[in-house]
Design a protein around this motif. Structure first.
Motif, mmCIF file in Angstrom:
data_model
loop_
_atom_site.group_PDB
_atom_site.id
_atom_site.type_symbol
_atom_site.label_atom_id
_atom_site.label_comp_id
_atom_site.label_asym_id
_atom_site.label_seq_id
_atom_site.Cartn_x
_atom_site.Cartn_y
_atom_site.Cartn_z
ATOM 1 N N TRP A 57 -7.298 -5.605 1.986
ATOM 2 C CA TRP A 57 -5.843 -5.791 2.042
ATOM 3 C C TRP A 57 -5.104 -4.765 1.186
ATOM 4 O O TRP A 57 -4.145 -4.131 1.641
ATOM 5 N N VAL A 58 -5.553 -4.589 -0.064
ATOM 6 C CA VAL A 58 -4.815 -3.702 -0.977
ATOM 7 C C VAL A 58 -5.010 -2.237 -0.631
ATOM 8 O O VAL A 58 -4.218 -1.386 -1.055
ATOM 9 N N PHE B 138 -2.392 1.713 -3.561
ATOM 10 C CA PHE B 138 -3.040 0.544 -4.177
ATOM 11 C C PHE B 138 -2.071 -0.242 -5.052
ATOM 12 O O PHE B 138 -1.925 -1.454 -4.916
ATOM 13 N N ASN C 35 0.806 -2.762 -3.828
ATOM 14 C CA ASN C 35 0.524 -4.082 -3.271
ATOM 15 C C ASN C 35 0.757 -5.204 -4.275
ATOM 16 O O ASN C 35 0.442 -6.365 -3.995
ATOM 17 N N ALA D 169 -1.409 -8.800 -5.199
ATOM 18 C CA ALA D 169 -2.734 -8.700 -4.590
ATOM 19 C C ALA D 169 -3.592 -7.660 -5.312
ATOM 20 O O ALA D 169 -4.794 -7.868 -5.527
ATOM 21 N N ALA D 170 -2.989 -6.547 -5.695
ATOM 22 C CA ALA D 170 -3.731 -5.515 -6.418
ATOM 23 C C ALA D 170 -4.168 -6.019 -7.787
ATOM 24 O O ALA D 170 -5.293 -5.770 -8.228
#
Length: 356
Positions: A81-82, A90, A93, A96-97
């Motif tokens: 995802w990231v 990166f 995000n 999430a990151a």
């Protein structure tokens, strides 16, 4: 020291090379990375099959099994995802990151061992560690050191913290004290686990009753099997009377203090508990009037045994220690929890930041 510094510098250099080629070099096509990864995996698998008993096989197995575990799948999905818009996006995000980075970092065994090693070095460097003189009592903090094998079975199993029990028995057989005070509490999670009427389970008026088995009673059984007479094993009366299910270091300190008439007057005790929580436990018992001789157990790191270096907890790193797994996450979580509990104890006034 020179070898350790060299090891760290080499890995920093390798990390810098990876960062440079992955994020800075723009002319290398993605297909090249894909092909390189396939060739690398094929080479590792070939080496592993040719030498199944070697360390390489262990490392390859750890890496491949990671992809099939809940932790590994979570990291894989988060990374997908990231990195969906490329490595350069990166940090864009957000949460999430951060979630991926925290989970990856704290599930890496090398990080867990480094964090645990710091607390364990403090445990063996505390004043009184190594003191082999006699004490008035050996105090065993035994919560979570045993588990029941099954309903109706007369067998008690040790958990990974069970070496606290063996250490307490060794100290007794060495003549350090004439009694072991065991503080562990009852088992709230085993509602169906009942002991017959016994002297360990009595109402405040002295009449016998049926009750859930205290873990302290199970530890008493194990200590007797290790050569400690029943007459030398003491379970705090406050713990039994209150059928205490929540046993923490503070409660244990107060219950043990009651065994000394609520006024220890500087009584010397050998305190046996996990090395990770040794400092907080020592300060908590000293705050209620004891003089503590630390006896840490349940180490995650290993003593460095070079003859010209003072033995302190040390652990050699290997390639599997760089591969995230549930053990690394468990150790890191225990260490972080211990720091948070120490802050809480300090704010409540149960410990002081320094030993007097």
């Amino acid at each position: 020291m020179f070898e350790t510094l060299t090891f760290i510098l080499i890995w920093l250099f390798i990390g810098w090379l990876l960062w440079y080629f992955l994020f800075q070099v723009k002319f290398i096509p993605v297909a090249y990375y894909t092909g390189f990864g396939i060739v690398t995996i094929a080479a590792l698998l070939t080496i592993a099959f040719m030498n199944p008993g070697g360390r390489t096989s262990e490392s390859v197995g750890s890496l491949l099994s990671l992809l099939l575990t809940p932790l590994g799948l979570s990291l894989l999905l988060l990374s997908r995802w990231v990195l969906r818009e490329g490595p350069g996006k990166f940090t864009a995000n957000g949460v999430a990151a951060w979630a991926f980075s925290v989970l990856l970092l704290f599930s890496t065994p090398a990080i867990g061992f480094l964090l645990a090693g710091q607390l364990e070095r403090e445990a063996v460097s505390m004043q009184g560690y190594g003191d082999r003189g006699s004490v008035e009592a050996i105090v065993l903090l035994g919560n979570g050191t045993t588990r029941v094998a099954g309903i109706g079975q007369q067998r008690i199993e040790l958990t990974e913290s069970g070496d606290r029990i063996t250490l307490a028995a060794q100290l007794y057989r060495a003549g350090r004290a004439n009694r072991i005070i065991v503080s562990a509490g009852f088992r709230p999670e085993l509602n169906a686990y009942w002991r017959p009427v016994s002297s360990d389970c009595r109402n405040p008026d002295g009449t016998a009753t049926r009750c859930r088995a205290a873990e302290s009673s199970d530890i008493s059984v194990l200590l007797q099997e290790m050569g400690v007479p029943a007459s030398a094993i003491v379970i705090p009366r406050s713990e039994i009377a209150q059928k205490r299910e929540v046993v923490n270091v503070r409660n244990s300190a107060l219950d043990v203090r009651d065994e000394f008439g609520s006024n220890p007057q500087g009584a010397r005790i050998a305190l046996v508990t996990s090395a990770i929580e040794m400092r907080r436990s020592t300060l908590a018992f000293e705050s209620v009037g004891f003089r503590v001789v630390p006896q840490p157990a349940d180490f995650y790191t290993l003593p460095y045994d070079a003859p010209d270096i003072t033995p302190i907890p040390w652990r050699y790193f290997s390639i599997p220690d760089l591969i995230p797994n549930s053990e690394g996450l468990t150790i890191s979580t225990k260490v972080v929890t211990e720091y948070l509990q120490s802050v809480f104890y300090f704010l409540r006034g149960w410990i002081s930041p320094f030993r007097l």
